[in-house]
Design a protein around this motif. Sequence first.
Motif, PDB file in Angstrom:
ATOM      1  N   ALA A 267       0.721  -1.878   0.228  1.00 12.68           N
ATOM      2  CA  ALA A 267      -0.007   0.099  -0.297  1.00 12.68           C
ATOM      3  C   ALA A 267       0.709   1.436  -0.204  1.00 12.68           C
ATOM      4  N   LEU A 268       0.910   1.747  -1.118  1.00 12.74           N
ATOM      5  CA  LEU A 268       2.009   2.846  -1.508  1.00 12.74           C
ATOM      6  C   LEU A 268       0.982   4.332  -0.143  1.00 12.74           C
ATOM      7  N   THR A 269       1.989   5.213   0.264  1.00  8.15           N
ATOM      8  CA  THR A 269       1.177   6.566   0.439  1.00  8.15           C
ATOM      9  C   THR A 269       2.177   7.521  -0.589  1.00  8.15           C
ATOM     10  N   ALA A 270       2.005   8.892  -0.580  1.00 11.72           N
ATOM     11  CA  ALA A 270       1.615  10.177  -0.689  1.00 11.72           C
ATOM     12  C   ALA A 270       3.450  10.095  -0.214  1.00 11.72           C
ATOM     13  N   SER A 271       4.512   9.740   1.014  1.00 12.60           N
ATOM     14  CA  SER A 271       5.501  10.018   1.297  1.00 12.60           C
ATOM     15  C   SER A 271       6.211   8.474   0.196  1.00 12.60           C
ATOM     16  N   THR A 272       5.806   7.082  -0.493  1.00 15.49           N
ATOM     17  CA  THR A 272       6.318   6.225  -0.877  1.00 15.49           C
ATOM     18  C   THR A 272       6.389   6.046  -2.440  1.00 15.49           C
ATOM     19  N   LEU A 273       4.989   6.260  -2.863  1.00 12.21           N
ATOM     20  CA  LEU A 273       4.778   6.621  -4.001  1.00 12.21           C
ATOM     21  C   LEU A 273       5.912   7.435  -5.516  1.00 12.21           C
TER      22      LEU A 273
ATOM     23  N   PHE B  32      -7.617   5.078  -3.629  1.00 10.37           N
ATOM     24  CA  PHE B  32      -6.824   6.077  -3.115  1.00 10.37           C
ATOM     25  C   PHE B  32      -6.382   7.204  -3.999  1.00 10.37           C
TER      26      PHE B  32
ATOM     27  N   TYR C 246      -3.626   9.966  -6.032  1.00 10.50           N
ATOM     28  CA  TYR C 246      -3.127  11.189  -5.594  1.00 10.50           C
ATOM     29  C   TYR C 246      -2.517  11.785  -7.378  1.00 10.50           C
TER      30      TYR C 246
ATOM     31  N   GLU D 125      -2.630  13.006  -1.978  1.00  7.45           N
ATOM     32  CA  GLU D 125      -3.548  11.777  -2.291  1.00  7.45           C
ATOM     33  C   GLU D 125      -4.982  13.556  -2.418  1.00  7.45           C
TER      34      GLU D 125
ATOM     35  N   ARG E 166     -11.603   2.480   0.888  1.00  7.12           N
ATOM     36  CA  ARG E 166     -10.933   3.249   1.578  1.00  7.12           C
ATOM     37  C   ARG E 166     -12.141   4.265   2.712  1.00  7.12           C
TER      38      ARG E 166
END
Length: 421
Positions: A5-11, A43, A45, A35, A67
């Motif tokens: 599951a990616l996030t704004a910091s890992t994408l 999700f 982005y 996001e 979500r």
Amino acid sequence: MDFKALTASTLGDYLRTLPSIQAQLGDMEALDIVEVGDGNLNFVYFVSSRAQPERSIVVKQALPYVRLVGEDWPLTRHRADREAHALRRFAALCPQHVPVVFHADSAQSLIAMQHLREHLILRKGLISGVVYPQLADHLSTYLAQTLFHGSDLYLDADVKKQAVASTINSELCKITEDLIFTYPFEDHPSNLYSKALPRAAIERLHQPRVRLAAAQMKWAFMNQAETLLHGDLHTGSVMVNQTGTYVIDPEFAYYGPIGFDVGLLLANFLTAYLSQDWQRVQAGQSAVPYQAWLLEQVSGVWTGFADQFLALWAGHEAQATTGFMGSGRDAQSLALYRQAFMRRLFSDTLGFAACELARRTLGMAQVAEIAAIPDAQARALIEIRTLHLAEQLLLQREHIGDIAAVLELARQAQALDGVAA
Ligand SMILES: Nc1ncnc2c1ncn2[C@@H]1O[C@H](COP(=O)(O)OP(=O)(O)OP(=O)(O)O)[C@@H](O)[C@H]1O
Ligand SMILES: [Mg+2]
């Protein structure tokens, strides 16, 4: 790579490994990633290059749950595959109205696509009373191109059957079967509506003849594998501006009845129409001109779709050696079949529109033009009207002669000031 599951910091790190994304964003050393936060299921982005902020993309990732609800509502990530496939297929058929997919990763349930920076969600535009001059033309073209080319009227029988098998989307279909065709017609605990909505208005949808009609539409949804549908074509799945129209979010895509996409779209123009009394009056305007424009969209989308669908059909048969009815060119039989086909498609469209009107009024997936009305009495009056129209369309769908008669029913619903006895 295993799913993450990616996030704004890992994408960013994930995207930097991809040449197809590099080609879009250019300088990827520093990326701005936010996001969006308004999707119910997934999700989404916005990603742009800090050095060249005009270069941006949208990334959408499905997690194994809904979500909005979280892990309490599990949902497999299969929907991202369905969406990527449908976006590519629809873009091939109608490139001017579908965002380009730059990258799709099945293992990560992720899609990177064209960022529609200058477009707004149509539902928001309709709440604000914006006129889009080419809207009916664009949407009817999208409908005709996508719905015709997925059907047995165009595809080889074998290709079509393989397509039906490879696009099965049972989990998301089940959501539709429950939320659109079942719960609005019973007292389901997930139903939501104005606290001022009279019980009598809800009970009209519990009449046996109405439940019979809803069950018939549910059966059609589950068994009429006619074409590859978008599957969730409401005004929140359309992005617009004054010159362009794009259809996004086909994660509910599967092989279903042609009238389903058309009916959902028409129903959402009708909820917009029936809520203008509130929206325009709040904005200090008369509701009348915008309501007239919304009804023009209902008739323009249907007529434009029907005309283009028939033209695609005739054009295809004119150059094929064998038509759907065989190799003989018996004009009378062909004309009769086309007429009967469009007649049934029209009834289906109205039946599906009715179920969508009912679920957007009573179901848990609410629409902002109704649910955001803070005055309970004003909201209830609009709900009485949408439910009345749903009932009329369901019961009369096989007898309504043309789209002008639908507009007349909409005007009658708009004129109601309480629940009919
Ligand atoms: N290609 C795009 N360009 C610009 N904005 C987009 C794009 N795709 C999605 N969005 C924005 O992100 C929001 C959520 O996207 P989308 O509807 O695809 O997500 P979802 O989680 O599937 O939502 P839904 O609850 O409608 O199923 C959209 O309402 C829109 O504002
Ligand atoms: Mg979605």
